[in-house]
Motif scaffolding. Structure first.
Motif, PDB file in Angstrom:
ATOM      1  N   GLY A  63       0.727  -1.298   0.170  1.00 38.57           N
ATOM      2  CA  GLY A  63      -0.007  -0.198  -0.124  1.00 38.57           C
ATOM      3  C   GLY A  63       0.977   1.224   0.062  1.00 38.57           C
ATOM      4  N   ALA A  64       2.163   1.127  -0.336  1.00 37.39           N
ATOM      5  CA  ALA A  64       2.952   2.416  -0.395  1.00 37.39           C
ATOM      6  C   ALA A  64       2.752   3.095  -1.518  1.00 37.39           C
ATOM      7  CB  ALA A  64       4.463   1.803  -0.286  1.00 37.39           C
ATOM      8  N   PRO A  65       2.936   4.346  -1.452  1.00 37.71           N
ATOM      9  CA  PRO A  65       2.673   5.198  -2.835  1.00 37.71           C
ATOM     10  C   PRO A  65       3.930   4.684  -3.784  1.00 37.71           C
ATOM     11  CG  PRO A  65       3.450   6.508  -0.996  1.00 37.71           C
ATOM     12  CD  PRO A  65       3.432   5.244  -0.567  1.00 37.71           C
ATOM     13  N   PRO A  66       3.368   5.011  -5.020  1.00 35.78           N
ATOM     14  CA  PRO A  66       4.117   4.465  -6.022  1.00 35.78           C
ATOM     15  C   PRO A  66       5.476   5.178  -6.325  1.00 35.78           C
ATOM     16  CG  PRO A  66       2.353   5.946  -7.063  1.00 35.78           C
ATOM     17  CD  PRO A  66       2.137   5.495  -5.584  1.00 35.78           C
ATOM     18  N   PRO A  67       6.576   4.673  -6.910  1.00 32.41           N
ATOM     19  CA  PRO A  67       7.856   5.382  -6.849  1.00 32.41           C
ATOM     20  C   PRO A  67       7.692   6.808  -7.738  1.00 32.41           C
ATOM     21  CG  PRO A  67       7.986   3.011  -7.780  1.00 32.41           C
ATOM     22  CD  PRO A  67       6.717   3.281  -7.539  1.00 32.41           C
ATOM     23  N   TRP A  68       8.284   7.667  -7.569  1.00 33.55           N
ATOM     24  CA  TRP A  68       8.665   8.999  -8.240  1.00 33.55           C
ATOM     25  C   TRP A  68       9.045   8.576  -9.797  1.00 33.55           C
ATOM     26  CZ3 TRP A  68      12.377  11.290 -11.103  1.00 33.55           C
ATOM     27  CH2 TRP A  68      12.321  12.521 -11.543  1.00 33.55           C
ATOM     28  N   THR A  69       8.203   9.341 -10.684  1.00 37.52           N
ATOM     29  CA  THR A  69       8.708   9.291 -12.008  1.00 37.52           C
ATOM     30  C   THR A  69       8.623  10.645 -12.803  1.00 37.52           C
ATOM     31  OG1 THR A  69       6.512   8.987 -12.640  1.00 37.52           O
ATOM     32  CG2 THR A  69       7.586   6.924 -12.503  1.00 37.52           C
ATOM     33  N   ALA A  70       9.736  10.836 -13.411  1.00 36.89           N
ATOM     34  CA  ALA A  70       9.912  12.139 -14.125  1.00 36.89           C
ATOM     35  C   ALA A  70       8.877  12.372 -15.129  1.00 36.89           C
ATOM     36  CB  ALA A  70      11.085  12.029 -15.070  1.00 36.89           C
ATOM     37  N   ARG A  71       8.410  13.680 -15.176  1.00 37.62           N
ATOM     38  CA  ARG A  71       7.355  14.398 -16.002  1.00 37.62           C
ATOM     39  C   ARG A  71       8.196  14.853 -17.291  1.00 37.62           C
ATOM     40  NH1 ARG A  71       4.232  16.135 -11.383  1.00 37.62           N
ATOM     41  NH2 ARG A  71       2.842  14.369 -10.966  1.00 37.62           N
ATOM     42  N   GLU A  72       8.147  14.138 -18.307  1.00 35.13           N
ATOM     43  CA  GLU A  72       9.169  14.725 -19.416  1.00 35.13           C
ATOM     44  C   GLU A  72       8.659  15.834 -20.009  1.00 35.13           C
ATOM     45  OE1 GLU A  72      10.799  12.002 -21.774  1.00 35.13           O
ATOM     46  OE2 GLU A  72      11.911  11.143 -20.280  1.00 35.13           O
ATOM     47  N   ASP A  73       9.306  16.833 -20.609  1.00 34.84           N
ATOM     48  CA  ASP A  73       8.497  18.016 -21.188  1.00 34.84           C
ATOM     49  C   ASP A  73       9.118  18.351 -22.569  1.00 34.84           C
ATOM     50  OD1 ASP A  73      10.931  19.232 -20.435  1.00 34.84           O
ATOM     51  OD2 ASP A  73      10.357  20.033 -18.855  1.00 34.84           O
ATOM     52  N   GLY A  74       9.049  19.639 -23.303  1.00 34.82           N
ATOM     53  CA  GLY A  74       9.731  19.874 -24.422  1.00 34.82           C
ATOM     54  C   GLY A  74      11.008  19.939 -24.262  1.00 34.82           C
ATOM     55  N   ILE A  75      11.648  20.234 -23.240  1.00 36.71           N
ATOM     56  CA  ILE A  75      13.373  20.164 -23.075  1.00 36.71           C
ATOM     57  C   ILE A  75      13.763  18.801 -23.366  1.00 36.71           C
ATOM     58  CG2 ILE A  75      15.330  20.437 -21.592  1.00 36.71           C
ATOM     59  CD1 ILE A  75      13.753  22.866 -20.439  1.00 36.71           C
ATOM     60  N   ASP A  76      13.204  17.824 -22.808  1.00 38.77           N
ATOM     61  CA  ASP A  76      13.622  16.180 -22.991  1.00 38.77           C
ATOM     62  C   ASP A  76      13.351  15.969 -24.427  1.00 38.77           C
ATOM     63  OD1 ASP A  76      13.887  15.341 -20.069  1.00 38.77           O
ATOM     64  OD2 ASP A  76      11.954  16.318 -20.078  1.00 38.77           O
ATOM     65  N   GLU A  77      12.392  16.322 -25.063  1.00 43.59           N
ATOM     66  CA  GLU A  77      11.815  16.200 -26.445  1.00 43.59           C
ATOM     67  C   GLU A  77      13.153  16.575 -27.257  1.00 43.59           C
ATOM     68  OE1 GLU A  77       7.925  17.334 -27.566  1.00 43.59           O
ATOM     69  OE2 GLU A  77       7.043  16.241 -25.828  1.00 43.59           O
ATOM     70  N   GLU A  78      13.387  17.877 -27.095  1.00 47.43           N
ATOM     71  CA  GLU A  78      14.416  18.469 -27.789  1.00 47.43           C
ATOM     72  C   GLU A  78      15.852  18.064 -27.633  1.00 47.43           C
ATOM     73  OE1 GLU A  78      16.563  22.762 -28.123  1.00 47.43           O
ATOM     74  OE2 GLU A  78      14.449  22.702 -26.879  1.00 47.43           O
ATOM     75  N   VAL A  79      16.232  17.600 -26.571  1.00 41.20           N
ATOM     76  CA  VAL A  79      17.341  16.697 -26.111  1.00 41.20           C
ATOM     77  C   VAL A  79      17.430  15.591 -27.080  1.00 41.20           C
ATOM     78  CG1 VAL A  79      18.622  15.703 -24.583  1.00 41.20           C
ATOM     79  CG2 VAL A  79      17.983  17.837 -24.066  1.00 41.20           C
ATOM     80  N   ARG A  80      16.339  14.756 -27.097  1.00 40.18           N
ATOM     81  CA  ARG A  80      16.214  13.390 -27.712  1.00 40.18           C
ATOM     82  C   ARG A  80      16.300  13.802 -29.259  1.00 40.18           C
ATOM     83  NH1 ARG A  80      12.613  11.530 -23.769  1.00 40.18           N
ATOM     84  NH2 ARG A  80      13.480   9.923 -22.708  1.00 40.18           N
ATOM     85  N   ARG A  81      15.776  14.769 -29.609  1.00 39.35           N
ATOM     86  CA  ARG A  81      15.487  15.115 -31.202  1.00 39.35           C
ATOM     87  C   ARG A  81      17.246  15.605 -31.598  1.00 39.35           C
ATOM     88  NH1 ARG A  81      11.338  18.232 -30.984  1.00 39.35           N
ATOM     89  NH2 ARG A  81      12.646  20.173 -30.361  1.00 39.35           N
ATOM     90  N   ASP A  82      18.002  16.175 -30.905  1.00 41.93           N
ATOM     91  CA  ASP A  82      19.393  16.632 -31.098  1.00 41.93           C
ATOM     92  C   ASP A  82      20.304  15.397 -31.003  1.00 41.93           C
ATOM     93  OD1 ASP A  82      18.596  19.248 -31.336  1.00 41.93           O
ATOM     94  OD2 ASP A  82      19.249  20.118 -29.301  1.00 41.93           O
ATOM     95  N   LEU A  83      19.929  14.466 -30.007  1.00 47.37           N
ATOM     96  CA  LEU A  83      20.737  13.399 -29.892  1.00 47.37           C
ATOM     97  C   LEU A  83      20.486  12.319 -31.054  1.00 47.37           C
ATOM     98  CD1 LEU A  83      20.702  12.567 -26.171  1.00 47.37           C
ATOM     99  CD2 LEU A  83      22.578  13.507 -27.393  1.00 47.37           C
ATOM    100  N   ASP A  84      19.215  12.072 -31.619  1.00 46.50           N
ATOM    101  CA  ASP A  84      18.912  11.279 -32.530  1.00 46.50           C
ATOM    102  C   ASP A  84      19.472  11.945 -33.721  1.00 46.50           C
ATOM    103  OD1 ASP A  84      17.600   9.587 -30.805  1.00 46.50           O
ATOM    104  OD2 ASP A  84      15.393  10.371 -31.204  1.00 46.50           O
ATOM    105  N   ALA A  85      19.614  13.112 -34.163  1.00 50.78           N
ATOM    106  CA  ALA A  85      20.097  13.823 -35.448  1.00 50.78           C
ATOM    107  C   ALA A  85      21.592  13.478 -35.479  1.00 50.78           C
ATOM    108  CB  ALA A  85      19.758  15.131 -35.354  1.00 50.78           C
ATOM    109  N   TRP A  86      22.381  13.718 -34.175  1.00 49.96           N
ATOM    110  CA  TRP A  86      23.706  13.430 -34.171  1.00 49.96           C
ATOM    111  C   TRP A  86      24.089  11.942 -34.397  1.00 49.96           C
ATOM    112  CZ3 TRP A  86      24.375  16.537 -28.818  1.00 49.96           C
ATOM    113  CH2 TRP A  86      24.123  17.872 -29.197  1.00 49.96           C
TER     114      TRP A  86
END
Length: 155
Positions: A63-86
């Motif tokens: 019954g413990a609360p679930p673990p913390w999870t990150a809420r991704e945003d536009g910055i995460d998408e931008e970083v992924r886009r750059d890394l994928d392009a590279w």
């Protein structure tokens, strides 16, 4: 800790028995972590016996609360886009799979992670009592400061 150090410790074990408890004690002694001279700080190596309570019968979870999870945003998408392009351009090469972030990326996220972790830890009152009494021993910044003062990398 370098693999060679672990291998040397493991090679000295009688009968090849590798117990995590023995390893923890060895690390604490060899790095002088959470020690008062030759004795464990607080007078005990651990509080395992105090913390052993079986899970509630007939319940699928604690019954413990679930673990913390990150809420991704536009910055995460931008970083992924750059890394994928590279990577497509051959500028970099990655190993593993991309996926949602597992770790905090800002102070606010780190504080939210810490709050949730403490919430989960203290959810079980049987566990909260021993942990609350160990604040000075389980304070990560204090532990890291001990390591820094000794000029060693964190374990």
């Amino acid at each position: 800790m370098p693999r060679e150090d672990f291998a040397a410790w493991a090679a000295k074990r009688r009968g090849g028995a590798l117990r995590l408890e023995d390893f923890y004690r060895w690390v604490r002694r060899s790095h002088d972590l959470l020690m008062d001279g030759g004795e464990p700080a607080g007078g005990r190596w651990n509080f395992d016996r105090d913390n052993r309570e079986p899970p509630p019968r007939g319940r699928p979870t604690l019954g413990a609360p679930p673990p913390w999870t990150a809420r991704e945003d536009g910055i995460d998408e931008e970083v992924r886009r750059d890394l994928d392009a590279w990577e497509r351009a051959g500028d970099v090469s990655f190993t593993g799979r991309d996926g949602p972030r597992l770790f905090p990326a800002s102070r606010a996220e780190a504080l939210a992670f810490l709050h949730r972790h403490r919430e989960r830890l203290s959810h079980n009152q049987r566990m909260a009592r021993p942990v609350a009494g160990l604040d000075r021993l389980t304070d990560l910044p204090e532990l890291l400061e001990q390591v820094r003062r000794r000029g060693r990398s964190a374990p």
